[in-house]
Design an enzyme around this catalytic site. Sequence first.
Site, PDB file in Angstrom:
ATOM      1  N   ARG A   1       0.837  -1.183   0.021  1.00 33.49           N
ATOM      2  CA  ARG A   1      -0.048  -0.063  -0.076  1.00 33.49           C
ATOM      3  C   ARG A   1       0.959   1.163  -0.012  1.00 33.49           C
ATOM      4  NH1 ARG A   1      -5.460   1.399   3.178  1.00 33.49           N
ATOM      5  NH2 ARG A   1      -6.153   0.066   1.810  1.00 33.49           N
TER       6      ARG A   1
ATOM      7  N   HIS B   1      -7.401   0.566  -6.620  1.00 34.67           N
ATOM      8  CA  HIS B   1      -7.687  -0.384  -5.436  1.00 34.67           C
ATOM      9  C   HIS B   1      -8.394  -1.475  -5.779  1.00 34.67           C
ATOM     10  CE1 HIS B   1      -7.958  -1.468  -1.195  1.00 34.67           C
ATOM     11  NE2 HIS B   1      -8.700  -0.640  -0.824  1.00 34.67           N
TER      12      HIS B   1
ATOM     13  N   GLN C   1     -10.229  -4.164  -3.440  1.00 34.51           N
ATOM     14  CA  GLN C   1     -11.614  -3.773  -3.102  1.00 34.51           C
ATOM     15  C   GLN C   1     -12.648  -3.682  -4.093  1.00 34.51           C
ATOM     16  OE1 GLN C   1     -12.222  -1.689  -0.092  1.00 34.51           O
ATOM     17  NE2 GLN C   1     -14.226  -2.294  -0.911  1.00 34.51           N
TER      18      GLN C   1
ATOM     19  N   ASP D   1     -17.484   7.047  -1.886  1.00 35.21           N
ATOM     20  CA  ASP D   1     -16.012   6.913  -0.993  1.00 35.21           C
ATOM     21  C   ASP D   1     -15.786   8.336  -0.272  1.00 35.21           C
ATOM     22  OD1 ASP D   1     -13.727   6.071  -0.041  1.00 35.21           O
ATOM     23  OD2 ASP D   1     -12.523   6.124  -1.897  1.00 35.21           O
TER      24      ASP D   1
ATOM     25  N   CYS E   1     -16.636   1.651   0.474  1.00 40.14           N
ATOM     26  CA  CYS E   1     -15.261   0.598   1.080  1.00 40.14           C
ATOM     27  C   CYS E   1     -14.998   0.914   2.298  1.00 40.14           C
ATOM     28  CB  CYS E   1     -13.988   1.158  -0.048  1.00 40.14           C
ATOM     29  SG  CYS E   1     -13.654   2.894   0.124  1.00 40.14           S
TER      30      CYS E   1
ATOM     31  N   ARG F   1     -13.825  -8.966   1.530  1.00 37.76           N
ATOM     32  CA  ARG F   1     -12.405  -8.527   1.217  1.00 37.76           C
ATOM     33  C   ARG F   1     -11.572  -9.722   1.599  1.00 37.76           C
ATOM     34  NH1 ARG F   1     -10.373  -3.410   1.525  1.00 37.76           N
ATOM     35  NH2 ARG F   1      -8.497  -4.504   0.595  1.00 37.76           N
TER      36      ARG F   1
HETATM   37  N1  NVA Z   1     -10.022   6.584  -1.614  1.00 36.67           N
HETATM   38  C1  NVA Z   1      -9.843   6.126  -0.135  1.00 36.67           C
HETATM   39  C2  NVA Z   1      -9.806   4.607  -0.050  1.00 36.67           C
HETATM   40  C3  NVA Z   1      -9.750   4.196   1.348  1.00 36.67           C
HETATM   41  C4  NVA Z   1      -9.684   2.617   1.446  1.00 36.67           C
HETATM   42  C5  NVA Z   1      -8.274   6.326   0.163  1.00 36.67           C
HETATM   43  O1  NVA Z   1      -7.374   6.275  -0.819  1.00 36.67           O
HETATM   44  O2  NVA Z   1      -7.962   6.908   1.063  1.00 36.67           O
HETATM   45  N1   CP Z   2     -11.470  -0.177   2.282  1.00 37.96           N
HETATM   46  C1   CP Z   2     -10.062  -0.493   2.800  1.00 37.96           C
HETATM   47  O1   CP Z   2      -9.023  -0.465   2.070  1.00 37.96           O
HETATM   48  O2   CP Z   2     -10.064  -0.108   4.105  1.00 37.96           O
HETATM   49  P1   CP Z   2      -8.711   0.072   4.837  1.00 37.96           P
HETATM   50  O3   CP Z   2      -8.054   1.382   4.589  1.00 37.96           O
HETATM   51  O4   CP Z   2      -8.969   0.042   6.314  1.00 37.96           O
HETATM   52  O5   CP Z   2      -7.933  -1.103   4.408  1.00 37.96           O
END
Ligand code: NVA
Ligand code: CP
Length: 318
Positions: free
Chosen positions: A114, A141, A144, A235, A275, A303
């Site tokens: 990540r 993502h 997801q 989101d 998500c 997930r």
């Molecule tokens: N769009 C959000 C998704 C978090 C799971 C982010 O990147 O922070």
């Molecule tokens: N939806 C998702 O990826 O959640 P986290 O940021 O908690 O992993």
Amino acid sequence: MASAFKGTAFTLGSFSKNNFLSSADLNTDQILSLFELAKQLKRGNRRIDLGNRVLGLIFKKASTRTRVSFQVAMARLGGQTVDLNPQVTQLGRGELIKDTARVLSRYCDVLAIRTFSQEELEEYAEWSTIPVINALTDLEHPCQALADFLTIQEKFGKLEGINLSYIGDGNNVANSLMICGALLGVNVKICSPNGFEADPKMVEKAKSLSEFGAKISISNDPSIAVKEAQVIYTDVWASMGQEEEKLKRKEIFEKYKVNQKLICLADEEVIILHCLPAHRGEEITEEAIESKNSNVFEQAENRLHVQQALLAAQLGGL
Ligand code: NVA
Ligand code: CP
């Protein structure tokens, strides 16, 4: 071990190393096969023991669902995970990705990463000799999106022809939804404020991958976008790394809040997805996320099942 899939051995994507960097790395048949395996694992009809394989987790951003679901998935596969956060490894002191990736490939069997830039993820994949999974970048993502469409398939018993309207920022989640949706025959509408639309290159990519006549479209009016929607998805308005824009975005996105008024304009059977984590009162109201239409916790649970299926396929446990 017997294969869950009819015919030839199951391998992922066009990459020889079974990387999953983008939703576009899987084809329609592979995604649907993963869903079948995920459902077997979920029902407890299938047990897979990979024999103590190790997943390395390199997370430069916070995570609850992705981190924990990968950890539990590996445990259920008879394997384990090691935390390789940049704060506790030499990555935080500037060790090069090309060195780190080659070293970790000699200890681990798969990496989930990540980070911010997709290019960084691709650099890991280039230098690793083990599969690399995108656990979220600023661009995509994909794990997801797999859970999202599995949830939709479970709910409606099909994917082809389903109308999904995503209301909000044209971000990483929106990009993966468009690509994965296109591959599965889902009509995906991304509705965002002017200047916050999904990346045109990702829109074109999704359109070029469209199967079963899936329509991918971009628009700016949420009340029009949700008409006939069977799925409304949202989101956060400011993603991780955009914290300083939070206040400005709150004003710009106000019309894009998922609330009862918007939900009433959609199909009667509409489900609400997010998500998570959610900012109640911003992109979604408390009432909407707690409503009978909301499937956000089923979605979060999936997930685990879909990533367990993905790991099993990548690590050859089928
Ligand atoms: N769009 C959000 C998704 C978090 C799971 C982010 O990147 O922070
Ligand atoms: N939806 C998702 O990826 O959640 P986290 O940021 O908690 O992993």
